[in-house]
Design a protein around this motif. Structure first.
Motif, PDB file in Angstrom:
ATOM      1  N   VAL A   1       0.461  -1.218   0.394  1.00  0.00           N
ATOM      2  CA  VAL A   1       0.203   0.118  -0.131  1.00  0.00           C
ATOM      3  C   VAL A   1       0.869   1.241  -0.304  1.00  0.00           C
ATOM      4  O   VAL A   1       1.757   1.694   0.936  1.00  0.00           O
ATOM      5  CB  VAL A   1      -0.666   0.281   1.443  1.00  0.00           C
ATOM      6  N   SER A   2       0.299   1.975  -1.396  1.00  0.00           N
ATOM      7  CA  SER A   2       1.731   3.542  -1.183  1.00  0.00           C
ATOM      8  C   SER A   2       0.735   4.248  -0.009  1.00  0.00           C
ATOM      9  O   SER A   2      -0.669   4.265  -0.403  1.00  0.00           O
ATOM     10  CB  SER A   2       1.065   4.131  -1.935  1.00  0.00           C
ATOM     11  N   VAL A   3       0.934   4.920   0.924  1.00  0.00           N
ATOM     12  CA  VAL A   3       0.040   5.762   1.856  1.00  0.00           C
ATOM     13  C   VAL A   3       1.180   7.303   1.587  1.00  0.00           C
ATOM     14  O   VAL A   3       2.271   7.632   2.004  1.00  0.00           O
ATOM     15  CB  VAL A   3       0.809   5.582   3.438  1.00  0.00           C
ATOM     16  N   SER A   4       0.469   8.399   0.991  1.00  0.00           N
ATOM     17  CA  SER A   4       1.372   9.816   0.500  1.00  0.00           C
ATOM     18  C   SER A   4       0.525  10.916   0.692  1.00  0.00           C
ATOM     19  O   SER A   4      -0.959  10.949   0.301  1.00  0.00           O
ATOM     20  CB  SER A   4       1.340   9.499  -1.079  1.00  0.00           C
ATOM     21  N   ASN A   5       0.956  11.922   0.876  1.00  0.00           N
ATOM     22  CA  ASN A   5       0.807  13.174   1.065  1.00  0.00           C
ATOM     23  C   ASN A   5       1.175  13.373   0.132  1.00  0.00           C
ATOM     24  O   ASN A   5       2.696  13.856  -0.655  1.00  0.00           O
ATOM     25  CB  ASN A   5       1.218  13.980   1.768  1.00  0.00           C
ATOM     26  N   SER A   6       0.197  13.624  -0.866  1.00  0.00           N
ATOM     27  CA  SER A   6       0.130  14.059  -2.964  1.00  0.00           C
ATOM     28  C   SER A   6      -0.887  14.925  -2.546  1.00  0.00           C
ATOM     29  O   SER A   6      -1.529  15.450  -2.830  1.00  0.00           O
ATOM     30  CB  SER A   6       0.824  12.713  -3.553  1.00  0.00           C
ATOM     31  N   ASN A   7      -0.751  15.546  -4.535  1.00  0.00           N
ATOM     32  CA  ASN A   7      -1.661  16.126  -5.372  1.00  0.00           C
ATOM     33  C   ASN A   7      -1.705  15.434  -6.139  1.00  0.00           C
ATOM     34  O   ASN A   7      -1.219  14.533  -6.916  1.00  0.00           O
ATOM     35  CB  ASN A   7      -0.864  17.558  -5.582  1.00  0.00           C
ATOM     36  N   GLU A   8      -3.094  16.133  -6.958  1.00  0.00           N
ATOM     37  CA  GLU A   8      -3.786  14.805  -7.974  1.00  0.00           C
ATOM     38  C   GLU A   8      -2.766  15.529  -9.685  1.00  0.00           C
ATOM     39  O   GLU A   8      -2.360  14.627 -10.268  1.00  0.00           O
ATOM     40  CB  GLU A   8      -4.704  16.379  -8.951  1.00  0.00           C
ATOM     41  N   GLN A   9      -1.679  16.468  -9.433  1.00  0.00           N
ATOM     42  CA  GLN A   9      -0.640  16.500 -10.689  1.00  0.00           C
ATOM     43  C   GLN A   9       0.340  15.601 -11.068  1.00  0.00           C
ATOM     44  O   GLN A   9       0.307  14.664 -11.855  1.00  0.00           O
ATOM     45  CB  GLN A   9      -0.467  17.596 -11.196  1.00  0.00           C
ATOM     46  N   HIS A  10       0.901  15.467  -8.908  1.00  0.00           N
ATOM     47  CA  HIS A  10       1.881  14.629  -9.464  1.00  0.00           C
ATOM     48  C   HIS A  10       1.395  13.224  -9.205  1.00  0.00           C
ATOM     49  O   HIS A  10       1.954  12.004 -10.232  1.00  0.00           O
ATOM     50  CB  HIS A  10       2.935  15.357  -8.084  1.00  0.00           C
ATOM     51  N   VAL A  11       0.428  12.680  -8.540  1.00  0.00           N
ATOM     52  CA  VAL A  11      -0.348  11.796  -8.764  1.00  0.00           C
ATOM     53  C   VAL A  11      -0.355  11.065 -10.417  1.00  0.00           C
ATOM     54  O   VAL A  11       0.332   9.615 -10.761  1.00  0.00           O
ATOM     55  CB  VAL A  11      -1.232  11.206  -7.823  1.00  0.00           C
ATOM     56  N   SER A  12      -1.093  11.888 -10.948  1.00  0.00           N
ATOM     57  CA  SER A  12      -1.236  11.673 -12.504  1.00  0.00           C
ATOM     58  C   SER A  12      -0.574  11.019 -12.954  1.00  0.00           C
ATOM     59  O   SER A  12      -0.223  10.749 -14.143  1.00  0.00           O
ATOM     60  CB  SER A  12      -1.998  12.651 -13.255  1.00  0.00           C
ATOM     61  N   TYR A  13       0.686  12.335 -12.737  1.00  0.00           N
ATOM     62  CA  TYR A  13       2.026  12.372 -13.525  1.00  0.00           C
ATOM     63  C   TYR A  13       2.792  10.199 -13.240  1.00  0.00           C
ATOM     64  O   TYR A  13       3.210   9.764 -13.758  1.00  0.00           O
ATOM     65  CB  TYR A  13       2.935  13.439 -13.150  1.00  0.00           C
ATOM     66  N   MET A  14       2.782  10.371 -11.527  1.00  0.00           N
ATOM     67  CA  MET A  14       3.880   8.975 -12.063  1.00  0.00           C
ATOM     68  C   MET A  14       2.240   8.317 -11.879  1.00  0.00           C
ATOM     69  O   MET A  14       3.539   7.369 -12.659  1.00  0.00           O
ATOM     70  CB  MET A  14       3.719   9.357 -10.354  1.00  0.00           C
ATOM     71  N   GLU A  15       1.495   7.878 -11.539  1.00  0.00           N
ATOM     72  CA  GLU A  15       1.343   7.492 -12.580  1.00  0.00           C
ATOM     73  C   GLU A  15       1.787   6.649 -14.412  1.00  0.00           C
ATOM     74  O   GLU A  15       0.780   4.878 -14.060  1.00  0.00           O
ATOM     75  CB  GLU A  15      -0.207   7.038 -11.358  1.00  0.00           C
ATOM     76  N   GLY A  16       1.207   7.497 -14.236  1.00  0.00           N
ATOM     77  CA  GLY A  16       1.456   6.857 -16.209  1.00  0.00           C
ATOM     78  C   GLY A  16       2.811   7.527 -16.289  1.00  0.00           C
ATOM     79  O   GLY A  16       2.798   6.453 -18.056  1.00  0.00           O
ATOM     80  N   ASN A  17       4.058   7.280 -15.971  1.00  0.00           N
ATOM     81  CA  ASN A  17       5.561   7.535 -16.183  1.00  0.00           C
ATOM     82  C   ASN A  17       5.779   5.881 -15.265  1.00  0.00           C
ATOM     83  O   ASN A  17       6.874   5.401 -15.590  1.00  0.00           O
ATOM     84  CB  ASN A  17       5.710   8.453 -15.801  1.00  0.00           C
ATOM     85  N   PHE A  18       5.452   5.650 -14.157  1.00  0.00           N
ATOM     86  CA  PHE A  18       6.597   5.079 -13.349  1.00  0.00           C
ATOM     87  C   PHE A  18       5.480   3.674 -12.409  1.00  0.00           C
ATOM     88  O   PHE A  18       5.033   3.173 -12.489  1.00  0.00           O
ATOM     89  CB  PHE A  18       6.360   5.458 -12.021  1.00  0.00           C
ATOM     90  N   THR A  19       6.796   2.412 -13.366  1.00  0.00           N
ATOM     91  CA  THR A  19       6.121   0.745 -13.546  1.00  0.00           C
ATOM     92  C   THR A  19       6.191   0.654 -12.017  1.00  0.00           C
ATOM     93  O   THR A  19       5.240  -0.623 -11.634  1.00  0.00           O
ATOM     94  CB  THR A  19       6.667   0.179 -14.391  1.00  0.00           C
ATOM     95  N   PHE A  20       5.891   0.247 -10.986  1.00  0.00           N
ATOM     96  CA  PHE A  20       6.125   0.493  -9.857  1.00  0.00           C
ATOM     97  C   PHE A  20       4.865   0.231  -9.311  1.00  0.00           C
ATOM     98  O   PHE A  20       4.209  -0.281  -8.318  1.00  0.00           O
ATOM     99  CB  PHE A  20       7.149   1.027  -8.815  1.00  0.00           C
ATOM    100  N   PHE A  21       3.467   1.123  -9.981  1.00  0.00           N
ATOM    101  CA  PHE A  21       2.222   1.021  -9.205  1.00  0.00           C
ATOM    102  C   PHE A  21       1.951   0.021  -9.723  1.00  0.00           C
ATOM    103  O   PHE A  21       0.956  -0.359  -9.164  1.00  0.00           O
ATOM    104  CB  PHE A  21       1.738   2.453 -10.481  1.00  0.00           C
ATOM    105  N   ASN A  22       2.022  -0.932 -11.019  1.00  0.00           N
ATOM    106  CA  ASN A  22       1.580  -1.844 -11.117  1.00  0.00           C
ATOM    107  C   ASN A  22       1.943  -3.126 -10.014  1.00  0.00           C
ATOM    108  O   ASN A  22       0.703  -4.344  -9.959  1.00  0.00           O
ATOM    109  CB  ASN A  22       1.869  -2.679 -12.295  1.00  0.00           C
ATOM    110  N   TYR A  23       3.168  -2.775  -8.764  1.00  0.00           N
ATOM    111  CA  TYR A  23       2.580  -3.728  -7.463  1.00  0.00           C
ATOM    112  C   TYR A  23       2.359  -3.471  -6.683  1.00  0.00           C
ATOM    113  O   TYR A  23       1.758  -4.316  -5.103  1.00  0.00           O
ATOM    114  CB  TYR A  23       4.418  -3.825  -7.880  1.00  0.00           C
ATOM    115  N   LEU A  24       1.806  -2.133  -6.506  1.00  0.00           N
ATOM    116  CA  LEU A  24       0.676  -1.523  -5.227  1.00  0.00           C
ATOM    117  C   LEU A  24      -0.227  -2.099  -5.347  1.00  0.00           C
ATOM    118  O   LEU A  24      -1.612  -1.456  -6.314  1.00  0.00           O
ATOM    119  CB  LEU A  24       0.634  -0.159  -4.639  1.00  0.00           C
ATOM    120  N   ASN A  25      -0.936  -3.113  -3.792  1.00  0.00           N
ATOM    121  CA  ASN A  25      -2.275  -3.041  -3.673  1.00  0.00           C
ATOM    122  C   ASN A  25      -3.283  -2.427  -4.011  1.00  0.00           C
ATOM    123  O   ASN A  25      -4.654  -2.202  -4.372  1.00  0.00           O
ATOM    124  CB  ASN A  25      -2.348  -4.521  -3.286  1.00  0.00           C
TER     125      ASN A  25
END
Length: 190
Positions: free
Chosen positions: A103-127
């Motif tokens: 589980v990722s637990v993050s203080n983040s924001n809409e723009q960063h999350v959108s960018y990261m989820e679209g560009n970083f493959t490790f999100f595929n491993y998060l439940n």
């Protein structure tokens, strides 16, 4: 009780952000110094991180306060450009996922999350992904940890939390979650 869930921070653990480089590039679009820009951003970042501001509101508030001469698109390109996947840490997730609920637990924001989820493959491993801007509260608030516990169907003593912020690590520990202060991959893995 054995650990069955690993809760991971994004920024400073799985992702690095070159904030100083962002400020330097943004300063080219303003008459304000980097320090003044940093103060402007700090004044509106927490409401954005907690979902009180939309990305449009966040940008226009900064643009107004910092007297920026930049388009929203160019601003967010700069905002996201300094995000980099921590490949060493991310490379551990496939093997961790075989034995743990991640589980990722993050203080983040809409723009960063959108960018990261679209560009970083490790999100595929998060439940699961637990984001402050979608909940309206963030770390160190116990509610964000409670949300992660609910989504993982775990008890605090069944969880390990890893974060680069000592205050957030201490907050998780007060709830009975095992917690590690991450300052390098070697020290965290050891």
């Amino acid at each position: 009780m054995a650990i069955k869930t690993i809760m991971l921070d994004l920024g400073g653990v799985l992702v690095n952000w070159d904030y100083d480089n962002f400020l330097a590039k943004l300063a080219k679009h303003s008459h304000k110094s980097q320090k003044e820009l940093e103060n402007v951003i700090k004044s509106v970042y927490e409401p954005y991180e907690l979902g009180s501001y939309t990305s449009d509101e966040f940008f226009y508030e900064i643009k107004k306060k910092a007297d920026l001469e930049i388009s929203k698109e160019d601003f967010y390109n700069l905002w996201n450009h300094g995000l980099h996947e921590n490949l060493q840490a991310a490379s551990l997730l496939p093997s961790l996922k075989r034995n743990y609920f991640l589980v990722s637990v993050s203080n983040s924001n809409e723009q960063h999350v959108s960018y990261m989820e679209g560009n970083f493959t490790f999100f595929n491993y998060l439940n699961e992904k637990v984001y402050s801007h979608l909940l309206g509260f963030g770390k160190p608030n116990r509610l964000i940890f409670n949300e992660a516990l609910t989504r993982s169907r775990s008890k605090p003593e069944e969880c390990l939390f890893i974060d680069d912020n000592k205050e957030f690590v201490e907050s998780a520990a007060r709830l009975g979650i095992s917690a590690i202060h991450h300052d390098s991959l070697n020290s965290t893995v050891a």
